[in-house]
Design an enzyme around this catalytic site. Structure first.
Site, short mmCIF file in Angstrom:
data_model
loop_
_atom_site.label_atom_id
_atom_site.label_comp_id
_atom_site.label_asym_id
_atom_site.label_seq_id
_atom_site.Cartn_x
_atom_site.Cartn_y
_atom_site.Cartn_z
N ARG A 17 0.76 -1.00 -0.04
CA ARG A 17 -0.03 -0.01 -0.09
C ARG A 17 0.90 1.30 -0.07
O ARG A 17 0.48 2.21 -0.43
CB ARG A 17 -0.89 0.00 1.32
CG ARG A 17 -1.87 -1.06 1.00
CD ARG A 17 -3.06 -0.91 2.08
NE ARG A 17 -4.26 -1.55 1.40
CZ ARG A 17 -5.26 -1.94 2.50
NH1 ARG A 17 -5.10 -1.81 3.81
NH2 ARG A 17 -6.36 -2.80 2.03
N LYS A 35 -18.61 -16.70 1.90
CA LYS A 35 -20.36 -16.31 2.10
C LYS A 35 -20.88 -15.79 1.13
O LYS A 35 -20.68 -14.76 0.69
CB LYS A 35 -20.18 -15.43 3.34
CG LYS A 35 -20.04 -16.26 4.68
CD LYS A 35 -19.48 -15.51 5.72
CE LYS A 35 -20.69 -15.07 6.29
NZ LYS A 35 -20.02 -14.16 7.76
N GLY A 73 -9.17 -8.82 -0.86
CA GLY A 73 -8.16 -9.18 -0.31
C GLY A 73 -7.57 -10.60 -0.89
O GLY A 73 -6.32 -10.54 -1.03
N GLY A 115 -12.95 -4.10 0.79
CA GLY A 115 -14.17 -3.85 0.78
C GLY A 115 -14.58 -2.88 -0.42
O GLY A 115 -15.79 -2.79 -0.91
#
Ligand code: AMP
Length: 400
Positions: free
Chosen positions: A36, A202, A357, A380
């Site tokens: 990052r 999920k 991620g 996200g």
């Protein structure tokens, strides 16, 4: 609308307040992954090399918002950044808006860079507080957002600060520009066939993305544990595979939506099963119904072939989520084969974007990241982009 770029901002003699995402993993004071930091370098260099002054701000971790916390300080990040830039990086204070920080900003010369301390040491950052934002806004002549990983949030530094700085310019940094070009651009201007690949743990996490993508794609490929909820909803036996029973109704409605829209929904037809989610578990290839006591931990070879054929035929590919338990061989195989198919599609001229991620980590671990059009740095944020969500932080930036 495309955003005005840092490229087009005259910066000489100006203080440019740059929101970066330096939320890197740190263990015992050591940065374990500096990607990052590295990804913000082009924007920082662009400011410095043109005689601007770069004031960098970021959050790190989840401190309480009650002032300085030693385990969430950005000091090691300033040191690493100085190494990467080959130039000193100021780190003036333990408080991003105190008099010491403001004084250091006032004393900066052209071509200098400093990093403010963790924004989240103040509660005002998460709350989007106007008073906190005004103090940060006073530090810059122009604002630049290069923090794609935080763009789905409305923290003060993402929205209230550029709003408070108006009519001073607010631009996108190079990283943000690339993320928008690929993530927004690939979806909005997709060349067909457009194939989306979703996977991961999920179905509940990805439901909004499934619904949005079903409006846009030609083919939706689903692997990973989330596929078992969809298979069970179709009445296929899934043994002990990970299933979200509370989502079976939603799963049925998504399958119905794909049928109504005439979209191809590809689910696994064979599996690599294990007895338990642990290394060294006995494995078994299974086609169709999964027997009791076995859990699907990866897509099988016929599925890999079917998914791969669809991906190789695509002109646009968007991928979020692994096809199996890729951290634990041999269950990494399906994810690897899908990654190879995406690489082949790229080589044949398709635009390919991987995000999230785990997917970014998998593609990096396979050494294939350079062979895709784009690997998103945002977890996200990139998923919310696939969901078609509106990003308020982007509204604050000037249009090109
Ligand atoms: P996500 O964070 O939703 O992208 O999910 C990634 C996680 O899903 C990874 O840690 C994978 O190990 C896990 N995963 C993928 N496929 C399966 C599966 N078939 N069974 C259990 N876990 C899985």
């Amino acid at each position: 609308m495309p955003k005005r770029s840092i490229r087009d901002l005259p910066v000489a003699g100006r203080r440019v307040l740059v929101r970066v995402d330096f939320n890197v993993p740190i263990e015992e004071g050591r940065i374990t992954d500096d990607r990052r930091i590295r990804s913000a370098i082009p924007t920082i260099r662009s400011v410095l090399s043109r005689g601007g002054r770069a004031i960098l701000m970021s959050h790190l971790g989840r401190p309480e918002g009650q002032g300085f916390e030693a385990d969430a300080t950005l000091r090691p990040v300033a040191a690493r950044l100085a190494e990467l830039l080959g130039t000193p990086v100021g780190f003036p204070s333990e408080d991003c808006i105190d008099a010491k920080a403001a004084g250091a900003v006032q004393a900066m010369k052209d071509g200098e860079v400093l990093l403010l301390e963790n924004l989240r040491f103040h509660k005002g950052e998460k709350k989007g507080d106007a008073g906190f934002a005004a103090k940060l806004a006073a530090l810059g002549d122009a604002y630049c957002n290069d923090a794609f990983g935080t763009c789905h949030r409305t923290d003060a530094s993402m929205h209230a600060v550029p709003m408070a700085m108006k009519p001073r310019p607010a631009v996108a940094g190079f990283l943000l520009e690339a993320e928008l070009k690929y993530l927004q651009g690939a979806i909005a201007g997709a060349r067909r066939p457009f194939v989306a690949i979703l996977g991961g743990a999920k179905v509940s996490d990805k439901l909004a993305a499934i619904r949005n993508l079903l409006e846009k794609v030609d083919v939706l490929v689903v692997g990973g544990a989330m596929a078992y909820t969809l298979l069970k909803a179709q009445g296929v036996a899934v043994g002990a595979s990970r299933v979200e029973d509370a989502m079976l109704g939603e799963a049925r409605s998504v399958i119905e939506l794909a049928r109504e829209k005439g979209k191809r929904l590809l689910l696994p037809s064979d599996h690599v099963c294990g007895k338990a989610l642990e290394a060294g578990t006995p494995t078994s290839p299974v086609t169709g119904a999964i027997p009791e006591g076995w859990m699907g931990l990866d897509i099988g070879p016929s599925t890999s072939k079917e998914f791969g054929d669809a991906i190789r035929a695509a002109r646009t590919v968007v991928w979020n989520g692994p096809m199996g338990v890729f951290e634990m061989p041999p269950f990494d195989r399906g994810t690897r084969e899908v990654a190879r198919a995406v690489v082949d599609a790229t080589a044949a001229g398709a635009t390919t974007v991987a995000g999230g991620g785990d997917t970014a980590a998998a593609v990096e671990a396979f050494g294939l990241a350079e062979k895709l059009s784009h690997v998103s740095t945002g977890g996200g944020a990139s998923l919310e982009m696939l969901e078609g969500r509106h990003f308020q932080s982007l509204d604050a930036l000037d249009e090109a």
